[in-house]
Design a protein around this motif. Sequence first.
Motif, PDB file in Angstrom:
ATOM      1  N   VAL A  57    -156.264 -39.775  39.744  1.00  0.00           N
ATOM      2  CA  VAL A  57    -155.003 -39.608  40.465  1.00  0.00           C
ATOM      3  C   VAL A  57    -154.320 -40.937  40.770  1.00  0.00           C
ATOM      4  CG1 VAL A  57    -153.977 -38.789  42.627  1.00  0.00           C
ATOM      5  CG2 VAL A  57    -155.677 -37.393  41.444  1.00  0.00           C
ATOM      6  N   ASN A  58    -155.103 -41.915  41.201  1.00  0.00           N
ATOM      7  CA  ASN A  58    -154.492 -43.171  41.659  1.00  0.00           C
ATOM      8  C   ASN A  58    -153.645 -43.900  40.620  1.00  0.00           C
ATOM      9  OD1 ASN A  58    -155.567 -42.668  44.133  1.00  0.00           O
ATOM     10  ND2 ASN A  58    -157.138 -44.248  44.048  1.00  0.00           N
ATOM     11  N   PRO A  59    -153.964 -43.820  39.310  1.00  0.00           N
ATOM     12  CA  PRO A  59    -153.069 -44.466  38.342  1.00  0.00           C
ATOM     13  C   PRO A  59    -151.642 -43.937  38.375  1.00  0.00           C
ATOM     14  CG  PRO A  59    -155.191 -44.055  37.336  1.00  0.00           C
ATOM     15  CD  PRO A  59    -155.213 -43.356  38.666  1.00  0.00           C
ATOM     16  N   SER A  60    -151.469 -42.698  38.851  1.00  0.00           N
ATOM     17  CA  SER A  60    -150.121 -42.137  38.959  1.00  0.00           C
ATOM     18  C   SER A  60    -149.502 -42.388  40.330  1.00  0.00           C
ATOM     19  CB  SER A  60    -150.161 -40.624  38.711  1.00  0.00           C
ATOM     20  OG  SER A  60    -150.580 -40.352  37.396  1.00  0.00           O
ATOM     21  N   LEU A  61    -150.296 -42.886  41.279  1.00  0.00           N
ATOM     22  CA  LEU A  61    -149.804 -43.112  42.629  1.00  0.00           C
ATOM     23  C   LEU A  61    -149.460 -44.569  42.894  1.00  0.00           C
ATOM     24  CD1 LEU A  61    -152.085 -41.005  45.031  1.00  0.00           C
ATOM     25  CD2 LEU A  61    -149.700 -40.590  44.439  1.00  0.00           C
ATOM     26  N   TYR A  62    -150.288 -45.464  42.393  1.00  0.00           N
ATOM     27  CA  TYR A  62    -150.168 -46.882  42.733  1.00  0.00           C
ATOM     28  C   TYR A  62    -149.601 -47.673  41.557  1.00  0.00           C
ATOM     29  CZ  TYR A  62    -153.228 -45.859  46.701  1.00  0.00           C
ATOM     30  OH  TYR A  62    -153.775 -45.347  47.850  1.00  0.00           O
ATOM     31  N   ARG A  63    -148.615 -48.482  41.831  1.00  0.00           N
ATOM     32  CA  ARG A  63    -148.046 -49.342  40.805  1.00  0.00           C
ATOM     33  C   ARG A  63    -148.932 -50.572  40.612  1.00  0.00           C
ATOM     34  NH1 ARG A  63    -141.580 -49.547  42.378  1.00  0.00           N
ATOM     35  NH2 ARG A  63    -141.161 -47.298  42.166  1.00  0.00           N
ATOM     36  N   ASN A  64    -149.006 -51.041  39.389  1.00  0.00           N
ATOM     37  CA  ASN A  64    -149.680 -52.300  39.065  1.00  0.00           C
ATOM     38  C   ASN A  64    -151.142 -52.336  39.506  1.00  0.00           C
ATOM     39  OD1 ASN A  64    -147.163 -53.354  38.095  1.00  0.00           O
ATOM     40  ND2 ASN A  64    -146.583 -53.782  40.221  1.00  0.00           N
ATOM     41  N   LEU A  65    -151.865 -51.236  39.262  1.00  0.00           N
ATOM     42  CA  LEU A  65    -153.299 -51.273  39.519  1.00  0.00           C
ATOM     43  C   LEU A  65    -153.942 -52.364  38.657  1.00  0.00           C
ATOM     44  CD1 LEU A  65    -154.559 -47.561  39.654  1.00  0.00           C
ATOM     45  CD2 LEU A  65    -154.443 -49.206  41.530  1.00  0.00           C
ATOM     46  N   PRO A  66    -154.902 -53.106  39.209  1.00  0.00           N
ATOM     47  CA  PRO A  66    -155.541 -54.172  38.430  1.00  0.00           C
ATOM     48  C   PRO A  66    -156.628 -53.663  37.485  1.00  0.00           C
ATOM     49  CG  PRO A  66    -156.422 -54.152  40.638  1.00  0.00           C
ATOM     50  CD  PRO A  66    -155.328 -53.108  40.614  1.00  0.00           C
TER      51      PRO A  66
END
Length: 325
Positions: free
Chosen positions: A102-111
């Motif tokens: 889910v988080n790849p669609s929620l947070y921009r510029n994941l490291p």
Amino acid sequence: MFPRRTILAASLSAPAILSPFGARAQDTYPNKAIRVVVGFAAGGSTDLNTRTMAPKLGQLLGQPVVVDNRPGAGGNLATEIVARANPDGYTLLMGTIAALSVNPSLYRNLPFDPQTDVTPISMAGNVLNVLVVPMDRPWRSTADLIAAARARPETITYGSSGVGGAGHLSGALLDRLAGVKTIHVPYRGGGPLMTDLISGKLDFAFSTGPTALPQVEGGRLRMLAVPSAARSPLLPDVPTVAESLPGFDVQNWNALVGPKNLPRAIVDRLNAAMRTTLQDPEVVHHLGRHGVEPLPSSPEDLARFIREETAKWAPILRDAGVSPD
């Protein structure tokens, strides 16, 4: 979603693929304690589930398995720690639906990218979630709740333990499939959410079983359904949301992964230990008390499942305008 029997059968029949180098790695691994990073505070469901499995895993692997809680950013902090770790099998992650899909669609510029920067090892389990409403609400089924949401658009409220978690995703999917608009109220944990739900400040919630079931048994909440596509073996008499709303399926899952480039021999060793652990009667009993259905898988099935879950939730989150703020 993979049928439960299919996941188990695949995990039991998956062959070990060892190169000469991999065989040597497996012969010497592990020779020190293994750290399993959990992206949430101690006492939560992911932490409890990992701690339930850790002693048996350690026994099978011949080394201690230590849980390391690194809460923050919906599991992103823990995931980044493991993604950047040395791929030697001594730093692993007990990931969640949020951290891995889910988080790849929620947070921009994941490291990091969960699909390329971690190595799938095995699914761990599906945490029981239930759809519950306060006792003073008249609804007796999912269909009743949907009818109320259609009659009173943008007035029916639901709570969750945080943006992007399984409870939030369930509400967003209900809106999408039923063509309704409910109001999401995020909380910082299941305790405050449950307090407001019992008092009637909220209309419904998709809550974890261990949190909600005592309130149901105490007559303070009414249980309407489970959000998984199939009825839960832990609550076989409780209908699914999908029986009223076809296509509805939300799994609150955990899975064990390691850093990218983890040698296949180490993956196989860990996968075998996970399969045995998740079939151990004592572990199964204690996980069941936490509302968890053990679901071991092959690494390949887990990789495919993570891809499917990521693709499933991306448009739902986009259309719902969900952000982590």
